[in-house]
Design a protein around this motif. Structure first.
Motif, PDB file in Angstrom:
ATOM      1  N   GLU A 159       0.831  -1.206   0.000  1.00 56.07           N
ATOM      2  CA  GLU A 159       0.000   0.000   0.000  1.00 56.07           C
ATOM      3  C   GLU A 159       0.864   1.254   0.000  1.00 56.07           C
ATOM      4  N   LEU A 160       1.908   1.252   0.820  1.00 53.19           N
ATOM      5  CA  LEU A 160       2.788   2.420   0.889  1.00 53.19           C
ATOM      6  C   LEU A 160       3.576   2.607  -0.406  1.00 53.19           C
ATOM      7  N   ALA A 161       3.933   1.516  -1.063  1.00 51.17           N
ATOM      8  CA  ALA A 161       4.681   1.608  -2.319  1.00 51.17           C
ATOM      9  C   ALA A 161       3.884   2.344  -3.384  1.00 51.17           C
ATOM     10  N   LYS A 162       2.557   2.298  -3.277  1.00 50.57           N
ATOM     11  CA  LYS A 162       1.704   2.975  -4.254  1.00 50.57           C
ATOM     12  C   LYS A 162       1.787   4.495  -4.163  1.00 50.57           C
ATOM     13  N   ASP A 209      10.648   4.721 -14.297  1.00 51.68           N
ATOM     14  CA  ASP A 209      10.428   3.275 -14.219  1.00 51.68           C
ATOM     15  C   ASP A 209      11.523   2.545 -13.447  1.00 51.68           C
ATOM     16  N   ALA A 210      12.263   3.277 -12.621  1.00 53.79           N
ATOM     17  CA  ALA A 210      13.317   2.647 -11.811  1.00 53.79           C
ATOM     18  C   ALA A 210      12.697   1.579 -10.909  1.00 53.79           C
ATOM     19  N   VAL A 235      11.104   3.246   1.102  1.00 56.61           N
ATOM     20  CA  VAL A 235      11.881   2.634   0.018  1.00 56.61           C
ATOM     21  C   VAL A 235      11.041   1.478  -0.510  1.00 56.61           C
ATOM     22  N   ASN A 236      10.383   1.713  -1.644  1.00 54.75           N
ATOM     23  CA  ASN A 236       9.407   0.750  -2.171  1.00 54.75           C
ATOM     24  C   ASN A 236       8.411   0.334  -1.099  1.00 54.75           C
ATOM     25  N   ALA A 270      16.022  -6.512  -5.232  1.00 53.04           N
ATOM     26  CA  ALA A 270      15.897  -7.962  -5.385  1.00 53.04           C
ATOM     27  C   ALA A 270      14.432  -8.384  -5.393  1.00 53.04           C
ATOM     28  N   GLN A 271      13.644  -7.775  -4.516  1.00 55.11           N
ATOM     29  CA  GLN A 271      12.225  -8.103  -4.447  1.00 55.11           C
ATOM     30  C   GLN A 271      11.508  -7.664  -5.713  1.00 55.11           C
ATOM     31  N   ALA A 272      11.844  -6.456  -6.218  1.00 57.91           N
ATOM     32  CA  ALA A 272      11.221  -5.959  -7.445  1.00 57.91           C
ATOM     33  C   ALA A 272      11.545  -6.860  -8.630  1.00 57.91           C
ATOM     34  N   LYS A 273      12.765  -7.401  -8.641  1.00 57.72           N
ATOM     35  CA  LYS A 273      13.189  -8.305  -9.721  1.00 57.72           C
ATOM     36  C   LYS A 273      12.486  -9.654  -9.605  1.00 57.72           C
ATOM     37  N   ALA A 274      12.269 -10.101  -8.378  1.00 59.89           N
ATOM     38  CA  ALA A 274      11.660 -11.421  -8.159  1.00 59.89           C
ATOM     39  C   ALA A 274      10.170 -11.426  -8.472  1.00 59.89           C
ATOM     40  N   GLU A 275       9.490 -10.320  -8.261  1.00 57.11           N
ATOM     41  CA  GLU A 275       8.037 -10.289  -8.444  1.00 57.11           C
ATOM     42  C   GLU A 275       7.603 -10.587  -9.879  1.00 57.11           C
TER      43      GLU A 275
END
Length: 267
Positions: free
Chosen positions: A73-76, A92-93, A229-230, A252-257
């Protein structure tokens, strides 16, 4: 053949729709409430507008909720607007750092001088990180004036330069009166000072400042600097290594999703 008249929805379907809507509102409310608890904890090297007891080692701080749903929710809150004048880095980072700060905050200045340039050099320049600033003045009229001046400098693409000048060592001790703000604008290379003054005093500056403040208060920001941070809350001007570790995890999490999503789609 004439069409049959439409029938009003049954009480049971209306009840089901109403219940689903209520559940959604409740989940959002819970997410925001948990975020408020998480960000409301004043941790190491964060400055609050008034004296508060140190709670960084209290049981409530240690037990702060850390749900992935809350972080999502916070990442939004990342705006990712290509034309954002108060941001640096690719829209788009994979990682977005949102910074809530005040120009009269000493620890904000420390972060701006010691840590932020290193993050820009290491992560923004290679496309990993985007930094979005939120003006969050909590120390009175001077804070408000400096925030509006920074926004006005941004309208002429000189926000980063004004930001650096206003956070220079010893700058905040000189105050942020009108003449001082004009001096900082000149130092930042703002080309049209007449427009700068007009923008600084205009309704658009007030609206932009209010938008940032309302966002921060809604999620429980009570001290500066505070960061997301995300969606992962980070409170205070912590050492460079702490930000590096948080950014590495977020990347790493953004890449894994997407990989996990591709795997689900292939089944």
């Amino acid at each position: 053949m004439p069409s049959s008249p439409s029938r009003p929805s049954s009480p049971s379907s209306r009840s089901s729709s109403s219940s689903a809507s209520a559940r959604k509102r409740l989940l959002i409310s819970v997410a925001v409430a948990v975020a408020a608890v998480t960000l409301g904890i004043v941790s190491w090297q964060a400055t609050a507008p008034e004296e508060r007891p140190d709670r960084s080692s209290s049981p409530s701080a240690a037990a702060a909720p850390k749900g992935s749903d809350v972080h999502a929710e916070l990442a939004k809150l990342a705006r990712r607007e290509a034309g954002d004048k108060l941001a640096v880095g690719r829209a788009d980072a994979p990682v977005v750092l949102i910074e809530y700060s005040d120009f009269k905050c000493g620890y904000c200045g420390k972060f701006a001088r010691d840590t932020e340039p290193e993050l820009v050099k290491k992560y923004v320049e290679d496309g990993t990180l985007r930094i979005e600033w939120r003006n969050f003045p909590i120390f009175g009229a001077d804070s408000q004036s400096a925030a509006k001046a920074a926004w006005a400098a941004g309208q002429q693409d000189r926000f980063a330069q004004f930001h650096a000048a206003a956070y220079a060592d010893g700058a905040k001790e000189k105050g942020f009166g009108r003449e001082r703000l004009l001096e900082l604008a000149r130092e930042a290379g703002v080309p049209d000072l007449e427009r700068f003054e007009k923008d600084m005093a205009g309704d658009a500056a007030v609206a932009a400042l209010q938008k940032d403040q309302e966002e921060g208060y809604r999620i429980g920001v009570t001290s500066t600097p505070s960061f997301l941070v995300n969606g992962q809350p980070v409170a205070g001007a912590q050492p460079l290594g702490a930000f590096e570790a948080t950014i590495a995890r977020a990347k790493a999490q953004a890449k894994a999703e997407p990989q996990a999503a591709d795997g689900r789609a292939a089944k």
